[in-house]
Scaffold this motif. Sequence first.
Motif, PDB file in Angstrom:
ATOM      1  N   ARG A  87       0.828  -1.210   0.000  1.00  0.00           N
ATOM      2  CA  ARG A  87       0.000   0.000   0.000  1.00  0.00           C
ATOM      3  C   ARG A  87       0.860   1.257   0.000  1.00  0.00           C
ATOM      4  O   ARG A  87       0.512   2.262  -0.626  1.00  0.00           O
ATOM      5  CB  ARG A  87      -0.956  -0.021   1.195  1.00  0.00           C
ATOM      6  CG  ARG A  87      -2.117  -0.980   1.009  1.00  0.00           C
ATOM      7  CD  ARG A  87      -3.244  -0.727   1.986  1.00  0.00           C
ATOM      8  NE  ARG A  87      -2.868  -0.968   3.363  1.00  0.00           N
ATOM      9  CZ  ARG A  87      -3.617  -1.647   4.232  1.00  0.00           C
ATOM     10  NH1 ARG A  87      -4.785  -2.151   3.852  1.00  0.00           N
ATOM     11  NH2 ARG A  87      -3.215  -1.825   5.472  1.00  0.00           N
ATOM     12  N   TYR A  92     -11.367   6.783  -2.717  1.00  0.00           N
ATOM     13  CA  TYR A  92     -12.184   5.611  -2.404  1.00  0.00           C
ATOM     14  C   TYR A  92     -13.281   5.969  -1.404  1.00  0.00           C
ATOM     15  O   TYR A  92     -14.413   5.467  -1.500  1.00  0.00           O
ATOM     16  CB  TYR A  92     -11.305   4.485  -1.858  1.00  0.00           C
ATOM     17  CG  TYR A  92     -10.551   3.735  -2.925  1.00  0.00           C
ATOM     18  CD1 TYR A  92     -11.217   2.896  -3.822  1.00  0.00           C
ATOM     19  CD2 TYR A  92      -9.165   3.834  -3.039  1.00  0.00           C
ATOM     20  CE1 TYR A  92     -10.529   2.195  -4.801  1.00  0.00           C
ATOM     21  CE2 TYR A  92      -8.470   3.142  -4.012  1.00  0.00           C
ATOM     22  CZ  TYR A  92      -9.156   2.321  -4.892  1.00  0.00           C
ATOM     23  OH  TYR A  92      -8.465   1.626  -5.873  1.00  0.00           O
ATOM     24  N   TRP A 152      -1.138   4.586  -1.202  1.00  0.00           N
ATOM     25  CA  TRP A 152      -2.517   4.351  -0.799  1.00  0.00           C
ATOM     26  C   TRP A 152      -3.130   5.546  -0.078  1.00  0.00           C
ATOM     27  O   TRP A 152      -4.320   5.839  -0.249  1.00  0.00           O
ATOM     28  CB  TRP A 152      -2.593   3.098   0.084  1.00  0.00           C
ATOM     29  CG  TRP A 152      -3.974   2.829   0.597  1.00  0.00           C
ATOM     30  CD1 TRP A 152      -4.473   3.062   1.841  1.00  0.00           C
ATOM     31  CD2 TRP A 152      -5.061   2.284  -0.157  1.00  0.00           C
ATOM     32  NE1 TRP A 152      -5.789   2.700   1.930  1.00  0.00           N
ATOM     33  CE2 TRP A 152      -6.179   2.216   0.711  1.00  0.00           C
ATOM     34  CE3 TRP A 152      -5.201   1.845  -1.469  1.00  0.00           C
ATOM     35  CZ2 TRP A 152      -7.414   1.723   0.297  1.00  0.00           C
ATOM     36  CZ3 TRP A 152      -6.435   1.363  -1.869  1.00  0.00           C
ATOM     37  CH2 TRP A 152      -7.526   1.308  -1.008  1.00  0.00           C
ATOM     38  N   ASN A 153      -2.343   6.244   0.709  1.00  0.00           N
ATOM     39  CA  ASN A 153      -2.880   7.397   1.447  1.00  0.00           C
ATOM     40  C   ASN A 153      -3.388   8.483   0.499  1.00  0.00           C
ATOM     41  O   ASN A 153      -4.318   9.225   0.846  1.00  0.00           O
ATOM     42  CB  ASN A 153      -1.819   7.966   2.388  1.00  0.00           C
ATOM     43  CG  ASN A 153      -1.533   7.036   3.558  1.00  0.00           C
ATOM     44  OD1 ASN A 153      -2.361   6.191   3.895  1.00  0.00           O
ATOM     45  ND2 ASN A 153      -0.353   7.180   4.160  1.00  0.00           N
ATOM     46  N   PHE A 159      -6.847   6.978  -0.849  1.00  0.00           N
ATOM     47  CA  PHE A 159      -7.938   6.700   0.087  1.00  0.00           C
ATOM     48  C   PHE A 159      -9.054   7.743   0.059  1.00  0.00           C
ATOM     49  O   PHE A 159     -10.240   7.370   0.112  1.00  0.00           O
ATOM     50  CB  PHE A 159      -7.383   6.544   1.505  1.00  0.00           C
ATOM     51  CG  PHE A 159      -8.419   6.096   2.489  1.00  0.00           C
ATOM     52  CD1 PHE A 159      -8.879   4.791   2.492  1.00  0.00           C
ATOM     53  CD2 PHE A 159      -8.957   6.992   3.401  1.00  0.00           C
ATOM     54  CE1 PHE A 159      -9.855   4.383   3.390  1.00  0.00           C
ATOM     55  CE2 PHE A 159      -9.932   6.589   4.292  1.00  0.00           C
ATOM     56  CZ  PHE A 159     -10.381   5.280   4.301  1.00  0.00           C
TER      57      PHE A 159
END
Length: 716
Positions: free
Chosen positions: A146, A158, A151-152, A155
Amino acid sequence: METGEEFGPWLARQLKLAGKTQAELAEELGLTRAAVSAWITGRSTPRPTVMADIAKALGTDLGTVHTRTTDTQAGLPVTWYHRPGYPDGGRELGNAAAFAFDADVQVLARETCQNSLDERLTENGRPVRVRYTLHELTGEHLDAFRDAILWNDLFPHYSAVSELAGNQKVGRVVDAGVRDMYEKGRLVLLRVDDYNASGLTGDDYADGKFAAVVRRQLESLKSGRSAGGSYGLGKATLWATSALGLVLINSTLSVPHEGRTERRMIGRLELPWREVDGRPYAGPAWFGRPDPDSPGAEVARSWWADEETVERLHLSRDSDEPGTSFLIVGAHDVASLEASTSDLDDDSVEEEGDEDTRDIRRMHKRLAQALGRDFWAAMTGGGGRLPLLEVSVRALRNDGEVVVEETKVDPSVEQPSRTRALRAFYEGTTVDRLTEAGQVAVRNVPLKLPLSGGAVGGTLGIHQTVLLVTEAAGDNDRPINQVHSLRGNRMTVRKATVPRLPLGTNPFQAVLLAGEAAGEAAPFAKEAEEFLRAAEPPEHDRWGQTEELTLRWSPSAYRRIEGLTKEVNNAVRELVARPKRSSREGGEALRKALTVKNRPKARVPTGPVIPVLNGLDATIGDAGDWRITAEVSIPRGDEIVPMVPVALLDVRSGGRPKLDWAELEAVEGCEVEDGTLRFTPGVRRATFRGATDVTSHPVRTALTRLVLELRAGKGE
């Protein structure tokens, strides 16, 4: 030392990546701007002593400047670029192309393996090698991955999609994928690697294979007649199989781009319209290096990654052979989730840790099954002819822990009878008629090719397809009595059961080779290849009426395929028919060996008798309907009870949904009256045909099983 890209274009791009002008570089080097301009335009090259100063100014080493097979690491870091919302307020709540396919690893296997076949490098004669790797990440391995995909940064997008989950389908799928990752603490990656393939060649934006796959929808650059794909839809299965809508790509090119071939990286994210921090975003996003030529250097383009980055993203390739690796992040398979534990092999009994890896075990099994079913012919060679394809499947967990050993798909195991038939054709060992076990009978079946351009009734020529028939190899060769039809790329296009077989026919399997699969010397092979390719829908699972067939030939052109199907079925029935024995054959010896006693004739029972369903052939029609041919056995009796045929869908629980008949007709020994079968007095056998009404199907036909019942009275 071997060099890559020309110095001028390379230097121009490095200056853009570093955010420097030609004048600024000239000032750092103590030279004139005209000198730097001459390097970039190719009028001159810098002296070796100046190369070291250029490397220092760009923040790289001297070897990078000399070889120019990679970009310097100066400039903007790899990041995500999300396409801004449309100024006119338009919204796209998902990629429509992805809705053409189910989130099913067997569909994915068919589409991706077909694409790899189409991109095979033919010059060396070797097969394209495709490997499917299922990889489950948990704990620190999941955290590290991630971090690698930032990923941060993803996010918030999402989260915005999850807020819209109740209003549209894509949002619900993505929301479920994110929740599954957090609740179970795991993520499934599915990587598809091909070798001895062309790779994603071409510019990031201009026409080429890279742009067709990464930047565009509904574009297919496959120009070969025997190519499986033609709609540009197949690549959408990659994103459809990701519950997160995310696919990462690493390509080794067969033709250099920007002076290099290895580790060309890009990522693409497919999300619906969303709003993050008050700013609207249109849908897709790309993971790459900001393009200095784009406004504000925001648009992400592909970049040439180092080996460490490729490894962190789980995209390391086995060799420098050309080809592409697609990593599906958050792979899910709706069909395997519905499978029971009994679907696993007997040797996959529950052991410690099996509960955690059950999903990827099932996906592994379903991938291998699909590849063996659809590509057995492409994996078969013989008579000096090499296979076009080699395929394997494996399953891993975390740091290389093997869950299922790499399994090479063997066509002789997955399709033993058909593999035997095709090899016999390649080796020239076929026969005209089946007389012994293990033989393969061959028959030419004509396909009358229509004239193109809308001409009605004319015939361009007759293409001789090749029909191969052999006995079925037992329980491992199911379903029986089917014809697998294929053309030049040797992927099974159509699977159909032969109807109206005589009772007592020995189980068999058949193969129909059409177009270039029938041999390049076959009459009108190229024209047949083009005609049949146009007759395939996006799923490439049948031949029938399509828009392209209508536009390029005529609205009635599909009837030529119906004619071929009829001739193929007739030829099969003739080849598998048991020869009639002479009444005198073996008669004298048999009479001496037997003692025959006369018995009184059995009394015919009085009263009504109930007919019994004795045989059923069922196929899925081009319109998605069930087409059946059924045989009925009728006991002796004074009166035969009329029966009503009822078509039902087999379900796991609850009542079976009843389907309506679109067609119901008598063939022999009966007549149809208002949906009821009335039998001819004195007959012992009857046959009828029918087709279900597609509008009465609650789900897609390909996902169901059919049950046929005969009911007395009104059929209730």
